[in-house]
Enzyme design. Structure first.
Site, PDB file in Angstrom:
ATOM      1  N   GLU A 177      18.157  33.293  49.390  1.00 42.18           N
ATOM      2  CA  GLU A 177      19.240  33.635  50.314  1.00 42.18           C
ATOM      3  C   GLU A 177      19.108  32.794  51.586  1.00 42.18           C
ATOM      4  O   GLU A 177      18.390  33.196  52.517  1.00 42.18           O
ATOM      5  CB  GLU A 177      19.157  35.113  50.685  1.00 42.18           C
TER       6      GLU A 177
ATOM      7  N   GLY B 166      26.323  36.780  55.360  1.00 43.31           N
ATOM      8  CA  GLY B 166      27.276  37.464  56.226  1.00 43.31           C
ATOM      9  C   GLY B 166      28.078  36.536  57.114  1.00 43.31           C
ATOM     10  O   GLY B 166      28.759  36.981  58.029  1.00 43.31           O
TER      11      GLY B 166
ATOM     12  N   ASN C 157      23.730  44.827  47.719  1.00 44.86           N
ATOM     13  CA  ASN C 157      22.891  45.319  48.813  1.00 44.86           C
ATOM     14  C   ASN C 157      23.827  45.927  49.853  1.00 44.86           C
ATOM     15  O   ASN C 157      24.491  45.203  50.587  1.00 44.86           O
ATOM     16  CB  ASN C 157      22.090  44.141  49.391  1.00 44.86           C
TER      17      ASN C 157
ATOM     18  N   SER D 201      27.148  35.275  51.096  1.00 42.96           N
ATOM     19  CA  SER D 201      28.609  35.153  51.049  1.00 42.96           C
ATOM     20  C   SER D 201      29.165  34.880  49.641  1.00 42.96           C
ATOM     21  O   SER D 201      30.130  34.128  49.493  1.00 42.96           O
ATOM     22  CB  SER D 201      29.090  34.087  52.043  1.00 42.96           C
TER      23      SER D 201
ATOM     24  N   LYS E 142      23.091  47.555  52.476  1.00 40.55           N
ATOM     25  CA  LYS E 142      22.546  47.513  53.847  1.00 40.55           C
ATOM     26  C   LYS E 142      22.770  48.863  54.540  1.00 40.55           C
ATOM     27  O   LYS E 142      22.755  49.893  53.877  1.00 40.55           O
ATOM     28  CB  LYS E 142      23.163  46.339  54.624  1.00 40.55           C
TER      29      LYS E 142
ATOM     30  N   GLU F  91      17.032  40.009  56.844  1.00 41.26           N
ATOM     31  CA  GLU F  91      17.260  40.919  57.972  1.00 41.26           C
ATOM     32  C   GLU F  91      15.999  41.722  58.279  1.00 41.26           C
ATOM     33  O   GLU F  91      15.720  42.040  59.436  1.00 41.26           O
ATOM     34  CB  GLU F  91      18.462  41.829  57.671  1.00 41.26           C
TER      35      GLU F  91
ATOM     36  N   HIS G  94      14.003  40.901  52.507  1.00 42.50           N
ATOM     37  CA  HIS G  94      15.334  40.459  52.927  1.00 42.50           C
ATOM     38  C   HIS G  94      15.250  39.821  54.317  1.00 42.50           C
ATOM     39  O   HIS G  94      14.487  40.273  55.168  1.00 42.50           O
ATOM     40  CB  HIS G  94      16.309  41.641  52.932  1.00 42.50           C
TER      41      HIS G  94
HETATM   42  P1  PGA Z   1      26.433  38.674  52.190  1.00 42.64           P
HETATM   43  O1  PGA Z   1      24.911  39.250  52.204  1.00 42.64           O
HETATM   44  O2  PGA Z   1      26.867  38.667  50.758  1.00 42.64           O
HETATM   45  O3  PGA Z   1      27.201  39.635  53.050  1.00 42.64           O
HETATM   46  O4  PGA Z   1      26.371  37.313  52.765  1.00 42.64           O
HETATM   47  C1  PGA Z   1      24.009  38.868  51.213  1.00 42.64           C
HETATM   48  C2  PGA Z   1      22.687  39.575  51.438  1.00 42.64           C
HETATM   49  O5  PGA Z   1      22.323  39.787  52.595  1.00 42.64           O
HETATM   50  O6  PGA Z   1      21.995  39.923  50.478  1.00 42.64           O
END
Ligand code: PGA
Length: 249
Positions: free
Chosen positions: A166, A172, A9, A212, A11, A96, A94
């Protein structure tokens, strides 16, 4: 049989030249793999990414879509638009999107219906906040997210649904759920599916872990029996790291 999947992803990262360069790097390093490999660039670069990955084993997917077919929704993108540039899979829900763009279980149910109606495969994301885990409510929260957005569907719809657990506290942040925490939750998710749709459906749905994931921890997380792959954010922006994660299978 459920599939192993590793999806990157991206983003809101990578403009067009960066998208093209990262794809060139990925194509240099990808060989045959034991997992389906997907990348989700930003909308404006989807077609170029699709074009650049033709005849490769990389699938280009979208990060989001609107539930309406078309109309007065300034700044939004529909399922048919995604399909017209070669996209076959879309990420929905997601954290976010939920946190910054007010996506709710109710609006996500509409997006799920629109995607399925248009024959798009869905990677449906959900996961608890840190406060939920601290109070021991993580299973309740996850169960509610899954039920309210997906449990109006027929069992057959799950052929086109991939789940992505997630935990928000691991996205992140550099903090990863331990392989055991991931396995426990994935097992709970599969059981929740089984209670509603029966064992065959539950066993056939791929459940990805996201939060992560890195080359250093991917192998251990993916070795858990109910973890069928990963949704990768930060580490998907470097070809070397992403390919190392893909090769963890
Ligand atoms: P990350 O993000 O691997 O940077 O933690 C995962 C995601 O948001 O799908």
């Amino acid at each position: 049989m459920r599939k192993n999947i590793v999806a990157g992803n991206w983003k809101m990262n990578n403009d067009l030249p960066q998208t093209e360069a990262l794809i060139v790097d990925l194509l240099k390093q990808t060989q045959t793999s034991n997992a389906e490999v997907m990348i989700a660039p930003t909308y404006v670069n989807l077609y170029q990414a699709f074009d650049a990955t033709r005849n490769s084993n990389i699938e280009v997917i979208a990060q989001n879509m609107h539930f309406a077919e078309n109309g007065a929704y300034t700044g939004e993108i529909s399922a048919t638009m995604l399909k017209s540039v070669g996209v076959k899979t879309v990420i929905l829900g997601h954290s976010e999107r939920r946190a910054y763009f007010n996506e709710t279980n109710e609006s996500l149910a509409k997006k799920v219906d629109a995607a399925l109606k248009n024959d798009l495969r869905i990677i449906f994301c959900f996961g608890e906040e840190l406060s939920d885990r601290k109070s021991g409510n993580q299973e309740q929260v996850v169960e509610n997210q899954i039920k309210s957005a997906l449990f109006h569907l027929e069992a057959s719809a799950f052929k086109n649904i991939v789940l992505a657990y997630e935990p928000v506290w691991a996205i992140g942040t550099g903090e990863t759920a331990s392989p055991e925490q991931a396995q426990d939750m994935h097992k709970f998710i599969r059981q929740t599916l089984q209670n509603k749709y029966g064992e065959n459906t539950a066993q056939d749905v791929s459940i990805l872990y996201g939060g992560s994931v890195k080359p250093a921890n991917a192998k251990e997380i993916f070795s858990k029996p109910d973890v069928d792959g990963g949704l990768i954010g930060g580490a998907s922006l470097k070809a070397e790291d992403f390919i190392a994660i893909v090769n963890a299978f």
